[in-house]
Design a protein around this motif. Sequence first.
Motif, PDB file in Angstrom:
ATOM      1  N   LYS A   1      -8.563  -0.211 -11.755  1.00 13.59           N
ATOM      2  CA  LYS A   1      -8.071  -1.446 -11.547  1.00 13.59           C
ATOM      3  C   LYS A   1      -7.305  -1.877 -12.857  1.00 13.59           C
ATOM      4  O   LYS A   1      -7.763  -1.549 -14.107  1.00 13.59           O
ATOM      5  N   LYS A   2      -6.157  -2.471 -12.515  1.00 15.27           N
ATOM      6  CA  LYS A   2      -5.132  -2.701 -13.641  1.00 15.27           C
ATOM      7  C   LYS A   2      -4.592  -4.293 -13.362  1.00 15.27           C
ATOM      8  O   LYS A   2      -3.963  -4.604 -12.355  1.00 15.27           O
ATOM      9  N   ASP A   3      -4.813  -5.182 -14.138  1.00 12.69           N
ATOM     10  CA  ASP A   3      -4.429  -6.657 -13.841  1.00 12.69           C
ATOM     11  C   ASP A   3      -2.954  -6.593 -14.148  1.00 12.69           C
ATOM     12  O   ASP A   3      -2.552  -6.025 -15.141  1.00 12.69           O
TER      13      ASP A   3
ATOM     14  N   GLN B   1      -3.509  -7.932  -9.107  1.00 14.05           N
ATOM     15  CA  GLN B   1      -3.984  -6.302  -9.723  1.00 14.05           C
ATOM     16  C   GLN B   1      -3.547  -5.299  -8.834  1.00 14.05           C
ATOM     17  O   GLN B   1      -3.061  -5.431  -7.592  1.00 14.05           O
TER      18      GLN B   1
ATOM     19  N   MET C   1      -6.839   0.665 -18.346  1.00 14.33           N
ATOM     20  CA  MET C   1      -7.279  -0.118 -17.069  1.00 14.33           C
ATOM     21  C   MET C   1      -8.107  -1.091 -17.503  1.00 14.33           C
ATOM     22  O   MET C   1      -8.852  -0.909 -18.455  1.00 14.33           O
TER      23      MET C   1
ATOM     24  N   LEU D   1      -6.837   4.305  -6.171  1.00 19.05           N
ATOM     25  CA  LEU D   1      -8.135   5.375  -5.663  1.00 19.05           C
ATOM     26  C   LEU D   1      -7.340   6.735  -5.619  1.00 19.05           C
ATOM     27  O   LEU D   1      -6.592   7.271  -5.101  1.00 19.05           O
TER      28      LEU D   1
ATOM     29  N   ASN E   1      -3.233   0.070  -3.962  1.00 18.07           N
ATOM     30  CA  ASN E   1      -3.103  -1.258  -3.073  1.00 18.07           C
ATOM     31  C   ASN E   1      -2.816  -2.330  -4.406  1.00 18.07           C
ATOM     32  O   ASN E   1      -3.228  -2.284  -5.344  1.00 18.07           O
TER      33      ASN E   1
ATOM     34  N   ILE F   1      -4.922  -1.472  -7.545  1.00 18.69           N
ATOM     35  CA  ILE F   1      -5.970  -0.754  -7.437  1.00 18.69           C
ATOM     36  C   ILE F   1      -5.586   0.596  -7.216  1.00 18.69           C
ATOM     37  O   ILE F   1      -4.869   0.984  -5.898  1.00 18.69           O
TER      38      ILE F   1
ATOM     39  N   THR G   1      -2.254  -6.229  -4.968  1.00 15.47           N
ATOM     40  CA  THR G   1      -2.308  -7.778  -4.588  1.00 15.47           C
ATOM     41  C   THR G   1      -1.422  -8.599  -5.699  1.00 15.47           C
ATOM     42  O   THR G   1      -0.778  -7.989  -6.281  1.00 15.47           O
TER      43      THR G   1
ATOM     44  N   ILE H   1     -12.057   4.978  -8.933  1.00 13.09           N
ATOM     45  CA  ILE H   1     -11.160   3.543  -8.790  1.00 13.09           C
ATOM     46  C   ILE H   1     -10.920   3.141 -10.024  1.00 13.09           C
ATOM     47  O   ILE H   1     -11.767   2.745 -10.969  1.00 13.09           O
TER      48      ILE H   1
ATOM     49  N   GLU I   1     -10.491  -2.064 -15.328  1.00 15.10           N
ATOM     50  CA  GLU I   1     -11.718  -1.788 -14.546  1.00 15.10           C
ATOM     51  C   GLU I   1     -11.914  -0.286 -14.138  1.00 15.10           C
ATOM     52  O   GLU I   1     -10.904   0.136 -13.629  1.00 15.10           O
TER      53      GLU I   1
ATOM     54  N   GLU J   1       0.849  -1.265   0.083  1.00 19.70           N
ATOM     55  CA  GLU J   1      -0.224   0.009   0.000  1.00 19.70           C
ATOM     56  C   GLU J   1       0.930   1.210   0.020  1.00 19.70           C
ATOM     57  O   GLU J   1       1.788   1.320   0.670  1.00 19.70           O
TER      58      GLU J   1
END
Length: 135
Positions: free
Chosen positions: A132-134, A72, A115, A76, A67, A74, A69, A130, A117, A2
């Motif tokens: 999201k990028k895989d 992915q 992105m 914000l 953030n 994320i 994972t 928000i 999503e 993070e």
Amino acid sequence: MEKEIRISNDLNEITVLASFIEEVGEELSLSAETTMNINLALEEAVANIIMYAYPPQEQHTILLKVNATDKQLIFLLTDKGASFDPTQVEDVDITLPIEERPIGGLGIFLIRSIMNEISYQRIDNENRLIMKKDI
């Protein structure tokens, strides 16, 4: 992982944002192409906030939280500027000749194409974008 960064609504802060994204890319061992694309999308989103969310000459803070994972990233992006939901903007028709295209909209098109999503919320007088990028 993070991380977060706070920048002011000044176009000169785009270089600070770029350095931050480079650090994220290095920490996660992302390819140069992935890091560059993420940087491009975030620069576009932040530049739109800087140019359109606030009256000229007013100082405000823009917050970017990241953030990660295993699969992915994320992002914000939070600001207290004018309400604007980029997910409601229609796609630009890139098949039209350039002289027939309306001005604007390519930045949002670019963000959507990079992105995986994108979602938007307006909560407590804050814009929350928000992305999201895989990976």
